[in-house]
Design a protein around this motif. Structure first.
Motif, PDB file in Angstrom:
ATOM      1  N   MET A 113       9.780  34.272   6.719  1.00 40.64           N
ATOM      2  CA  MET A 113       8.694  35.232   6.567  1.00 40.64           C
ATOM      3  C   MET A 113       8.376  35.925   7.877  1.00 40.64           C
ATOM      4  O   MET A 113       8.136  37.137   7.916  1.00 40.64           O
ATOM      5  CB  MET A 113       7.447  34.528   6.030  1.00 40.64           C
ATOM      6  CG  MET A 113       7.542  34.110   4.575  1.00 40.64           C
ATOM      7  SD  MET A 113       6.030  33.276   4.024  1.00 40.64           S
ATOM      8  CE  MET A 113       4.819  34.586   4.204  1.00 40.64           C
ATOM      9  N   ARG A 114       8.390  35.160   8.969  1.00 40.21           N
ATOM     10  CA  ARG A 114       8.042  35.752  10.265  1.00 40.21           C
ATOM     11  C   ARG A 114       9.126  36.724  10.733  1.00 40.21           C
ATOM     12  O   ARG A 114       8.827  37.791  11.264  1.00 40.21           O
ATOM     13  CB  ARG A 114       7.827  34.640  11.300  1.00 40.21           C
ATOM     14  CG  ARG A 114       6.708  33.659  10.932  1.00 40.21           C
ATOM     15  CD  ARG A 114       5.389  34.377  10.675  1.00 40.21           C
ATOM     16  NE  ARG A 114       4.324  33.430  10.329  1.00 40.21           N
ATOM     17  CZ  ARG A 114       3.825  33.289   9.112  1.00 40.21           C
ATOM     18  NH1 ARG A 114       4.297  34.035   8.116  1.00 40.21           N
ATOM     19  NH2 ARG A 114       2.846  32.432   8.881  1.00 40.21           N
TER      20      ARG A 114
ATOM     21  N   MET B 233      11.230  35.695  -5.925  1.00 43.14           N
ATOM     22  CA  MET B 233      10.661  36.759  -5.101  1.00 43.14           C
ATOM     23  C   MET B 233      11.711  37.809  -4.769  1.00 43.14           C
ATOM     24  O   MET B 233      11.447  39.020  -4.841  1.00 43.14           O
ATOM     25  CB  MET B 233      10.090  36.165  -3.808  1.00 43.14           C
ATOM     26  CG  MET B 233       9.487  37.203  -2.858  1.00 43.14           C
ATOM     27  SD  MET B 233      10.703  38.013  -1.765  1.00 43.14           S
ATOM     28  CE  MET B 233      11.247  36.609  -0.774  1.00 43.14           C
ATOM     29  N   LEU B 234      12.919  37.373  -4.413  1.00 47.34           N
ATOM     30  CA  LEU B 234      13.978  38.310  -4.056  1.00 47.34           C
ATOM     31  C   LEU B 234      14.363  39.180  -5.247  1.00 47.34           C
ATOM     32  O   LEU B 234      14.538  40.400  -5.113  1.00 47.34           O
ATOM     33  CB  LEU B 234      15.201  37.545  -3.548  1.00 47.34           C
ATOM     34  CG  LEU B 234      15.027  36.799  -2.218  1.00 47.34           C
ATOM     35  CD1 LEU B 234      16.266  35.982  -1.905  1.00 47.34           C
ATOM     36  CD2 LEU B 234      14.734  37.778  -1.092  1.00 47.34           C
TER      37      LEU B 234
ATOM     38  N   THR C 256       7.494  39.747   0.087  1.00 45.80           N
ATOM     39  CA  THR C 256       7.895  38.731   1.061  1.00 45.80           C
ATOM     40  C   THR C 256       6.697  38.136   1.788  1.00 45.80           C
ATOM     41  O   THR C 256       6.721  36.959   2.175  1.00 45.80           O
ATOM     42  CB  THR C 256       8.864  39.333   2.093  1.00 45.80           C
ATOM     43  OG1 THR C 256       8.213  40.399   2.809  1.00 45.80           O
ATOM     44  CG2 THR C 256      10.111  39.877   1.417  1.00 45.80           C
ATOM     45  N   GLY C 257       5.653  38.939   1.992  1.00 45.63           N
ATOM     46  CA  GLY C 257       4.515  38.463   2.765  1.00 45.63           C
ATOM     47  C   GLY C 257       3.561  37.574   2.006  1.00 45.63           C
ATOM     48  O   GLY C 257       2.706  36.922   2.611  1.00 45.63           O
ATOM     49  N   THR C 258       3.689  37.538   0.692  1.00 50.37           N
ATOM     50  CA  THR C 258       2.735  36.762  -0.094  1.00 50.37           C
ATOM     51  C   THR C 258       3.303  35.432  -0.588  1.00 50.37           C
ATOM     52  O   THR C 258       2.661  34.750  -1.385  1.00 50.37           O
ATOM     53  CB  THR C 258       2.252  37.579  -1.312  1.00 50.37           C
ATOM     54  OG1 THR C 258       3.381  38.069  -2.046  1.00 50.37           O
ATOM     55  CG2 THR C 258       1.415  38.764  -0.862  1.00 50.37           C
ATOM     56  N   LEU C 259       4.491  35.067  -0.118  1.00 49.63           N
ATOM     57  CA  LEU C 259       4.995  33.738  -0.433  1.00 49.63           C
ATOM     58  C   LEU C 259       4.109  32.678   0.225  1.00 49.63           C
ATOM     59  O   LEU C 259       3.638  32.867   1.352  1.00 49.63           O
ATOM     60  CB  LEU C 259       6.423  33.575   0.078  1.00 49.63           C
ATOM     61  CG  LEU C 259       7.558  34.122  -0.797  1.00 49.63           C
ATOM     62  CD1 LEU C 259       8.878  33.984  -0.048  1.00 49.63           C
ATOM     63  CD2 LEU C 259       7.640  33.398  -2.124  1.00 49.63           C
ATOM     64  N   SER C 260       3.886  31.612  -0.436  1.00 48.31           N
ATOM     65  CA  SER C 260       3.125  30.513   0.136  1.00 48.31           C
ATOM     66  C   SER C 260       4.061  29.582   0.892  1.00 48.31           C
ATOM     67  O   SER C 260       4.984  28.999   0.305  1.00 48.31           O
ATOM     68  CB  SER C 260       2.404  29.731  -0.971  1.00 48.31           C
ATOM     69  OG  SER C 260       1.787  28.577  -0.437  1.00 48.31           O
TER      70      SER C 260
ATOM     71  N   LYS D 228      13.422  28.029  -5.691  1.00 46.53           N
ATOM     72  CA  LYS D 228      13.207  28.763  -6.938  1.00 46.53           C
ATOM     73  C   LYS D 228      12.243  29.933  -6.718  1.00 46.53           C
ATOM     74  O   LYS D 228      12.496  31.052  -7.171  1.00 46.53           O
ATOM     75  CB  LYS D 228      12.647  27.826  -7.996  1.00 46.53           C
ATOM     76  CG  LYS D 228      12.344  28.494  -9.336  1.00 46.53           C
ATOM     77  CD  LYS D 228      11.891  27.449 -10.345  1.00 46.53           C
ATOM     78  CE  LYS D 228      11.566  28.094 -11.697  1.00 46.53           C
ATOM     79  NZ  LYS D 228      10.370  28.961 -11.611  1.00 46.53           N
ATOM     80  N   GLU D 229      11.147  29.685  -6.000  1.00 42.95           N
ATOM     81  CA  GLU D 229      10.170  30.738  -5.750  1.00 42.95           C
ATOM     82  C   GLU D 229      10.752  31.851  -4.883  1.00 42.95           C
ATOM     83  O   GLU D 229      10.482  33.035  -5.110  1.00 42.95           O
ATOM     84  CB  GLU D 229       8.918  30.156  -5.087  1.00 42.95           C
ATOM     85  CG  GLU D 229       8.030  29.324  -6.010  1.00 42.95           C
ATOM     86  CD  GLU D 229       8.621  27.957  -6.296  1.00 42.95           C
ATOM     87  OE1 GLU D 229       8.178  27.320  -7.266  1.00 42.95           O
ATOM     88  OE2 GLU D 229       9.527  27.519  -5.541  1.00 42.95           O
ATOM     89  N   VAL D 230      11.542  31.455  -3.893  1.00 46.31           N
ATOM     90  CA  VAL D 230      12.168  32.460  -3.021  1.00 46.31           C
ATOM     91  C   VAL D 230      13.137  33.319  -3.823  1.00 46.31           C
ATOM     92  O   VAL D 230      13.164  34.552  -3.684  1.00 46.31           O
ATOM     93  CB  VAL D 230      12.884  31.784  -1.842  1.00 46.31           C
ATOM     94  CG1 VAL D 230      13.728  32.810  -1.076  1.00 46.31           C
ATOM     95  CG2 VAL D 230      11.885  31.132  -0.899  1.00 46.31           C
TER      96      VAL D 230
END
Length: 213
Positions: free
Chosen positions: A164-165, A42-43, A26-30, A37-39
């Protein structure tokens, strides 16, 4: 069983292990380029990773218990079969470590005699037990379940940055609770241990976000 299968060290270690694994995703998503799609990817990756490592850690937990009991069984057998009391005393003292310095020959001999007098079923046996399996399942569930609190914000926020936060804040809160339980178990000041663990978590999150977020 009389006692908990997993002590606070085991429970919190597994929670933290799973937590650090999922936060590394979760912390390395841009925040600049990550879209739906990226989220989603990642999940899926985070859940799959903790599913796999929960299983691996559960197997290692069971194997560790078996190896520990095998060593205890060997020690018990060597003490019972020792030729003379002195070799048996040395074996017992080696197992006790620094605590053995407080025991004299009479204390070690009482321990040896107690071991010799025990019925056969009391001696440790290197066999798989129900408690091992229950503990292994517990390890798996702790690692896997620790995946979900930090990923929940990604289901509720449409933007990556706030998700993310909030995810990082949840992770730090979980570390705070683990630190509190560790401190209480160790006889330290629980709140101090909790804040130290939370600070450590915040530092780790800052590094992860700086590198990938």
């Amino acid at each position: 069983m009389g006692t908990r299968v997993l002590d606070p060290i085991d429970r919190n270690s597994e929670i933290l292990f799973g937590l650090f694994m999922v936060l590394s995703f979760t912390g390395t998503l841009s925040v600049a380029t990550a879209g739906e799609k990226e989220v989603r990817e990642m999940l899926i990756a985070a859940i799959g990773c903790n599913l796999a490592w929960g299983f691996v850690d559960a197997v290692m937990y069971v194997l560790r218990n078996l190896v520990t009991r095998a060593r205890q069984a060997r020690l018990w057998r060597e003490v019972i079969e020792a030729r003379g009391t002195e070799p048996a005393h040395q074996l017992i003292a080696q197992e006790l470590g620094p605590l053995a310095s407080a025991l004299g020959p009479s204390d070690l001999e009482r321990t040896r005699q107690w071991m010799v007098a025990q019925p056969e079923h009391v001696a440790p046996v290197a066999e798989l037990t129900r408690q091992d399996l229950v503990g292994g399942v517990g390890v798996f569930l702790l690692v896997f379940a620790s995946t979900f609190p930090p990923v929940l914000p990604f289901f509720f926020f449409t933007e990556v940055r706030p998700a993310m936060r909030v995810s990082a804040a949840i992770g730090i809160a979980m570390m705070f609770l683990c630190g509190h339980e560790w401190g209480r178990y160790a006889g330290l000041r629980p709140w101090r241990a909790a804040f130290v663990m939370a600070a450590l978590g915040a530092g780790i999150q800052a590094v992860i976000i700086a590198l990938g977020g």
